[in-house]
Design a protein around this motif. Structure first.
Motif, PDB file in Angstrom:
ATOM      1  N   ALA A  65       0.715  -1.333   0.067  1.00 33.48           N
ATOM      2  CA  ALA A  65       0.003  -0.086   0.031  1.00 33.48           C
ATOM      3  C   ALA A  65       0.872   1.444  -0.053  1.00 33.48           C
ATOM      4  O   ALA A  65       0.568   2.104  -0.557  1.00 33.48           O
ATOM      5  CB  ALA A  65      -0.892  -0.137   1.279  1.00 33.48           C
ATOM      6  N   ILE A  66       1.866   1.313   0.877  1.00 35.61           N
ATOM      7  CA  ILE A  66       3.033   2.352   0.758  1.00 35.61           C
ATOM      8  C   ILE A  66       3.703   2.817  -0.553  1.00 35.61           C
ATOM      9  O   ILE A  66       3.759   3.769  -1.293  1.00 35.61           O
ATOM     10  CB  ILE A  66       4.035   2.081   1.821  1.00 35.61           C
ATOM     11  N   ILE A  67       3.884   1.531  -0.997  1.00 40.35           N
ATOM     12  CA  ILE A  67       4.679   1.612  -2.452  1.00 40.35           C
ATOM     13  C   ILE A  67       3.488   2.180  -3.371  1.00 40.35           C
ATOM     14  O   ILE A  67       3.858   3.150  -4.265  1.00 40.35           O
ATOM     15  CB  ILE A  67       5.164   0.332  -2.952  1.00 40.35           C
ATOM     16  N   ALA A  68       2.337   1.729  -3.305  1.00 41.46           N
ATOM     17  CA  ALA A  68       1.240   2.380  -4.345  1.00 41.46           C
ATOM     18  C   ALA A  68       1.022   3.895  -3.970  1.00 41.46           C
ATOM     19  O   ALA A  68       0.881   4.478  -4.634  1.00 41.46           O
ATOM     20  CB  ALA A  68       0.065   1.434  -4.072  1.00 41.46           C
ATOM     21  N   GLU A  69       1.014   4.213  -2.640  1.00 38.91           N
ATOM     22  CA  GLU A  69       0.914   5.537  -2.297  1.00 38.91           C
ATOM     23  C   GLU A  69       1.766   6.333  -3.085  1.00 38.91           C
ATOM     24  O   GLU A  69       1.451   7.533  -3.489  1.00 38.91           O
ATOM     25  CB  GLU A  69       0.836   5.533  -0.930  1.00 38.91           C
ATOM     26  N   ARG A  70       3.172   6.038  -3.172  1.00 38.55           N
ATOM     27  CA  ARG A  70       4.372   6.658  -3.782  1.00 38.55           C
ATOM     28  C   ARG A  70       4.158   6.819  -5.213  1.00 38.55           C
ATOM     29  O   ARG A  70       4.686   7.656  -5.769  1.00 38.55           O
ATOM     30  CB  ARG A  70       5.464   6.219  -3.373  1.00 38.55           C
ATOM     31  N   SER A  71       3.649   5.539  -5.805  1.00 35.46           N
ATOM     32  CA  SER A  71       3.581   5.342  -7.226  1.00 35.46           C
ATOM     33  C   SER A  71       2.999   6.563  -7.946  1.00 35.46           C
ATOM     34  O   SER A  71       1.784   6.881  -7.643  1.00 35.46           O
ATOM     35  CB  SER A  71       3.169   4.015  -7.753  1.00 35.46           C
ATOM     36  N   LYS A  72       3.421   7.044  -9.025  1.00 34.45           N
ATOM     37  CA  LYS A  72       2.818   8.054 -10.034  1.00 34.45           C
ATOM     38  C   LYS A  72       2.200   7.015 -11.260  1.00 34.45           C
ATOM     39  O   LYS A  72       1.506   7.886 -12.021  1.00 34.45           O
ATOM     40  CB  LYS A  72       3.810   9.052 -10.707  1.00 34.45           C
ATOM     41  N   ASN A  73       2.374   5.988 -11.350  1.00 34.76           N
ATOM     42  CA  ASN A  73       1.813   5.271 -12.394  1.00 34.76           C
ATOM     43  C   ASN A  73       0.669   4.388 -12.106  1.00 34.76           C
ATOM     44  O   ASN A  73       0.557   3.664 -11.114  1.00 34.76           O
ATOM     45  CB  ASN A  73       2.857   4.040 -12.680  1.00 34.76           C
ATOM     46  N   ASP A  74      -0.495   4.719 -12.595  1.00 32.96           N
ATOM     47  CA  ASP A  74      -1.836   4.183 -12.370  1.00 32.96           C
ATOM     48  C   ASP A  74      -1.875   2.597 -12.678  1.00 32.96           C
ATOM     49  O   ASP A  74      -2.424   1.980 -11.752  1.00 32.96           O
ATOM     50  CB  ASP A  74      -2.694   4.559 -13.282  1.00 32.96           C
ATOM     51  N   ARG A  75      -1.017   2.154 -13.552  1.00 38.60           N
ATOM     52  CA  ARG A  75      -0.904   0.680 -13.736  1.00 38.60           C
ATOM     53  C   ARG A  75      -0.165  -0.175 -12.595  1.00 38.60           C
ATOM     54  O   ARG A  75      -0.650  -1.023 -12.502  1.00 38.60           O
ATOM     55  CB  ARG A  75      -0.142   0.427 -15.011  1.00 38.60           C
ATOM     56  N   VAL A  76       0.607   0.658 -12.110  1.00 35.12           N
ATOM     57  CA  VAL A  76       1.442   0.001 -10.860  1.00 35.12           C
ATOM     58  C   VAL A  76       0.552  -0.002  -9.687  1.00 35.12           C
ATOM     59  O   VAL A  76       0.260  -1.010  -8.947  1.00 35.12           O
ATOM     60  CB  VAL A  76       2.609   0.777 -10.431  1.00 35.12           C
ATOM     61  N   VAL A  77      -0.240   1.258  -9.427  1.00 29.18           N
ATOM     62  CA  VAL A  77      -1.268   1.031  -8.334  1.00 29.18           C
ATOM     63  C   VAL A  77      -2.504   0.227  -8.521  1.00 29.18           C
ATOM     64  O   VAL A  77      -2.746  -0.754  -7.623  1.00 29.18           O
ATOM     65  CB  VAL A  77      -1.834   2.597  -8.198  1.00 29.18           C
ATOM     66  N   GLU A  78      -2.896  -0.064  -9.765  1.00 30.34           N
ATOM     67  CA  GLU A  78      -3.891  -1.114 -10.014  1.00 30.34           C
ATOM     68  C   GLU A  78      -3.503  -2.349  -9.725  1.00 30.34           C
ATOM     69  O   GLU A  78      -4.182  -3.113  -9.281  1.00 30.34           O
ATOM     70  CB  GLU A  78      -4.384  -0.774 -11.421  1.00 30.34           C
ATOM     71  N   ALA A  79      -2.321  -2.755 -10.173  1.00 34.21           N
ATOM     72  CA  ALA A  79      -1.756  -4.062  -9.900  1.00 34.21           C
ATOM     73  C   ALA A  79      -1.613  -4.368  -8.631  1.00 34.21           C
ATOM     74  O   ALA A  79      -1.824  -5.530  -7.949  1.00 34.21           O
ATOM     75  CB  ALA A  79      -0.305  -4.091 -10.612  1.00 34.21           C
ATOM     76  N   ILE A  80      -1.001  -3.379  -8.065  1.00 37.92           N
ATOM     77  CA  ILE A  80      -0.982  -3.681  -6.484  1.00 37.92           C
ATOM     78  C   ILE A  80      -2.307  -3.818  -5.765  1.00 37.92           C
ATOM     79  O   ILE A  80      -2.562  -4.715  -4.766  1.00 37.92           O
ATOM     80  CB  ILE A  80      -0.113  -2.362  -5.656  1.00 37.92           C
ATOM     81  N   GLU A  81      -3.482  -3.259  -6.084  1.00 38.53           N
ATOM     82  CA  GLU A  81      -4.670  -3.296  -5.485  1.00 38.53           C
ATOM     83  C   GLU A  81      -5.110  -4.560  -5.936  1.00 38.53           C
ATOM     84  O   GLU A  81      -5.614  -5.227  -5.017  1.00 38.53           O
ATOM     85  CB  GLU A  81      -5.407  -2.084  -6.116  1.00 38.53           C
TER      86      GLU A  81
END
Length: 90
Positions: A65-81
């Protein structure tokens, strides 16, 4: 997903901590670090895992979740979710 601010608020609530300086003392860090979280910065990975353990949360899910919070890449955030949701239901 949990954010740095969520972790901070939960820590304050569960440990009855009322100030930035108290949080800093409890975690053994500077009060400026805590203030930066209140202003939108994220915790370090190691500290987020430490706080997760203190709160009885899964450190792996918290780290993602913290990595996703820092990410500016929507694809990364979606994958982590997706991964965190799968792990929660497994």
């Amino acid at each position: 997903m949990i954010t740095t601010l969520d972790l901070l608020e939960r820590l304050c609530f569960e440990k009855q901590i009322h100030s930035t300086r108290e949080v800093a003392k409890y975690l053994g860090i500077s009060h400026m670090a805590v203030q930066s979280w209140r202003n939108g910065r994220s915790m370090s990975d190691d500290l987020a895992c430490e706080v997760a353990v203190i709160l009885g949360l899964d450190p792996d899910l918290t780290l993602l979740a913290i990595i996703a919070e820092r990410s500016k890449n929507d694809r990364v955030v979606e994958a982590i979710e997706r991964v965190t949701n799968q792990k929660k239901t497994a």
